[in-house]
Scaffold this motif. Structure first.
Motif, PDB file in Angstrom:
ATOM      1  N   ILE A 120    -129.810 -76.206 -25.766  1.00  0.00           N
ATOM      2  CA  ILE A 120    -129.871 -76.837 -24.455  1.00  0.00           C
ATOM      3  C   ILE A 120    -128.740 -76.244 -23.634  1.00  0.00           C
ATOM      4  O   ILE A 120    -127.598 -76.173 -24.094  1.00  0.00           O
ATOM      5  N   PHE A 121    -129.080 -75.792 -22.435  1.00  0.00           N
ATOM      6  CA  PHE A 121    -128.096 -75.181 -21.549  1.00  0.00           C
ATOM      7  C   PHE A 121    -127.946 -76.037 -20.305  1.00  0.00           C
ATOM      8  O   PHE A 121    -128.908 -76.630 -19.834  1.00  0.00           O
ATOM      9  N   ASP A 122    -126.741 -76.074 -19.769  1.00  0.00           N
ATOM     10  CA  ASP A 122    -126.502 -76.744 -18.492  1.00  0.00           C
ATOM     11  C   ASP A 122    -125.630 -75.825 -17.660  1.00  0.00           C
ATOM     12  O   ASP A 122    -124.452 -75.663 -17.934  1.00  0.00           O
ATOM     13  N   HIS A 123    -126.234 -75.216 -16.666  1.00  0.00           N
ATOM     14  CA  HIS A 123    -125.512 -74.301 -15.787  1.00  0.00           C
ATOM     15  C   HIS A 123    -125.185 -74.966 -14.460  1.00  0.00           C
ATOM     16  O   HIS A 123    -124.957 -74.291 -13.466  1.00  0.00           O
ATOM     17  N   GLY A 124    -125.192 -76.296 -14.433  1.00  0.00           N
ATOM     18  CA  GLY A 124    -124.782 -77.029 -13.248  1.00  0.00           C
ATOM     19  C   GLY A 124    -125.911 -77.685 -12.486  1.00  0.00           C
ATOM     20  O   GLY A 124    -125.697 -78.632 -11.757  1.00  0.00           O
ATOM     21  N   ALA A 125    -127.127 -77.211 -12.635  1.00  0.00           N
ATOM     22  CA  ALA A 125    -128.246 -77.780 -11.877  1.00  0.00           C
ATOM     23  C   ALA A 125    -129.118 -78.678 -12.747  1.00  0.00           C
ATOM     24  O   ALA A 125    -130.187 -79.090 -12.331  1.00  0.00           O
ATOM     25  N   GLY A 126    -128.705 -78.961 -13.955  1.00  0.00           N
ATOM     26  CA  GLY A 126    -129.481 -79.791 -14.873  1.00  0.00           C
ATOM     27  C   GLY A 126    -129.723 -79.060 -16.176  1.00  0.00           C
ATOM     28  O   GLY A 126    -129.570 -77.846 -16.265  1.00  0.00           O
ATOM     29  N   ASP A 127    -130.093 -79.812 -17.180  1.00  0.00           N
ATOM     30  CA  ASP A 127    -130.296 -79.240 -18.507  1.00  0.00           C
ATOM     31  C   ASP A 127    -131.568 -78.403 -18.574  1.00  0.00           C
ATOM     32  O   ASP A 127    -132.572 -78.702 -17.929  1.00  0.00           O
ATOM     33  N   ILE A 128    -131.500 -77.353 -19.379  1.00  0.00           N
ATOM     34  CA  ILE A 128    -132.630 -76.461 -19.651  1.00  0.00           C
ATOM     35  C   ILE A 128    -132.825 -76.435 -21.171  1.00  0.00           C
ATOM     36  O   ILE A 128    -131.878 -76.192 -21.916  1.00  0.00           O
ATOM     37  N   LEU A 129    -134.053 -76.687 -21.614  1.00  0.00           N
ATOM     38  CA  LEU A 129    -134.366 -76.591 -23.040  1.00  0.00           C
ATOM     39  C   LEU A 129    -134.822 -75.178 -23.361  1.00  0.00           C
ATOM     40  O   LEU A 129    -135.699 -74.644 -22.684  1.00  0.00           O
ATOM     41  N   GLU A 130    -134.231 -74.583 -24.402  1.00  0.00           N
ATOM     42  CA  GLU A 130    -134.709 -73.297 -24.900  1.00  0.00           C
ATOM     43  C   GLU A 130    -135.633 -73.600 -26.078  1.00  0.00           C
ATOM     44  O   GLU A 130    -135.200 -74.164 -27.087  1.00  0.00           O
ATOM     45  N   PRO A 140    -137.081 -76.768 -17.725  1.00  0.00           N
ATOM     46  CA  PRO A 140    -136.160 -77.722 -17.094  1.00  0.00           C
ATOM     47  C   PRO A 140    -136.334 -79.082 -17.772  1.00  0.00           C
ATOM     48  O   PRO A 140    -137.466 -79.526 -17.995  1.00  0.00           O
ATOM     49  N   PHE A 141    -135.239 -79.707 -18.131  1.00  0.00           N
ATOM     50  CA  PHE A 141    -135.313 -81.001 -18.800  1.00  0.00           C
ATOM     51  C   PHE A 141    -135.378 -82.103 -17.751  1.00  0.00           C
ATOM     52  O   PHE A 141    -134.413 -82.811 -17.490  1.00  0.00           O
ATOM     53  N   THR A 142    -136.545 -82.179 -17.122  1.00  0.00           N
ATOM     54  CA  THR A 142    -136.805 -83.197 -16.106  1.00  0.00           C
ATOM     55  C   THR A 142    -137.982 -84.039 -16.574  1.00  0.00           C
ATOM     56  O   THR A 142    -138.769 -83.614 -17.429  1.00  0.00           O
ATOM     57  N   ARG A 143    -138.121 -85.216 -16.006  1.00  0.00           N
ATOM     58  CA  ARG A 143    -139.225 -86.102 -16.379  1.00  0.00           C
ATOM     59  C   ARG A 143    -140.581 -85.467 -16.057  1.00  0.00           C
ATOM     60  O   ARG A 143    -141.552 -85.659 -16.769  1.00  0.00           O
ATOM     61  N   ALA A 144    -140.649 -84.675 -14.969  1.00  0.00           N
ATOM     62  CA  ALA A 144    -141.913 -84.034 -14.584  1.00  0.00           C
ATOM     63  C   ALA A 144    -142.350 -82.989 -15.608  1.00  0.00           C
ATOM     64  O   ALA A 144    -143.530 -82.867 -15.915  1.00  0.00           O
TER      65      ALA A 144
END
Length: 165
Positions: A120-130, A140-144
């Protein structure tokens, strides 16, 4: 990695000449890192009581028990700090510790496996799942995009954005 411990920070290097370290906290409130101690190294061989001293560029200044000189502090650069899971606060239903997501299988909304969460990466705009399967997918780790995380079943349901959008 042990599921009974969570990585809460890392030592970014020495600060000053008297053994202070520059500490990068991974906690939602960075100062909370001092409340979860003593913190251990990833291998569990060393343990540190943490006393925060002041905010510094890129983190917090801190004193660690057993670290008395700049050389001692510099030798710890890059060391991750781990807290017992039971010392951390419980999270609301829609929040997760990164350690709980890594390794979960990810399925698309049709039930096809996309792979497993590797990081999981967070570059400032929210978490990203690899997610690694037959190919690497960054979600993007968003509800959508990730409407369902079921820790009990060990699975995530994702609705990846179309790649040609």
């Amino acid at each position: 990695m042990s599921s009974d411990r969570i990585c809460v920070g890392a030592i970014a290097g020495a600060f000053g000449v008297r053994g202070e370290v520059r500490l990068k906290s991974f906690c939602s409130d960075p100062r909370d890192i001092a409340a979860y101690g003593p913190l251990t190294t990833e291998d569990g061989r060393r343990s540190f009581a943490v006393t925060l001293t002041r905010p510094v560029t890129g983190g917090l200044g801190a004193r660690l028990s057993g670290v008395a000189t700049r050389e001692d502090a510099e030798a710890l650069k890059g060391t991750t700090l781990w807290a017992p899971r039971d010392a951390l606060p419980s999270l609301p239903d829609d929040e997760f510790y990164h350690a709980d997501l890594i390794g979960l299988e990810v399925f698309d909304t049709g039930g096809a496996s996309l792979g497993r969460v590797r990081a999981i990466f967070d570059h400032g705009a929210g978490d990203i799942l690899e997610v690694i399967g037959t190919e690497q997918i960054l979600l993007p780790f968003t509800r959508a995009v990730v409407p369902t995380v079921d820790l009990a079943a060990g699975r995530i349901v994702a609705d990846p954005p179309d790649s040609d959008e």
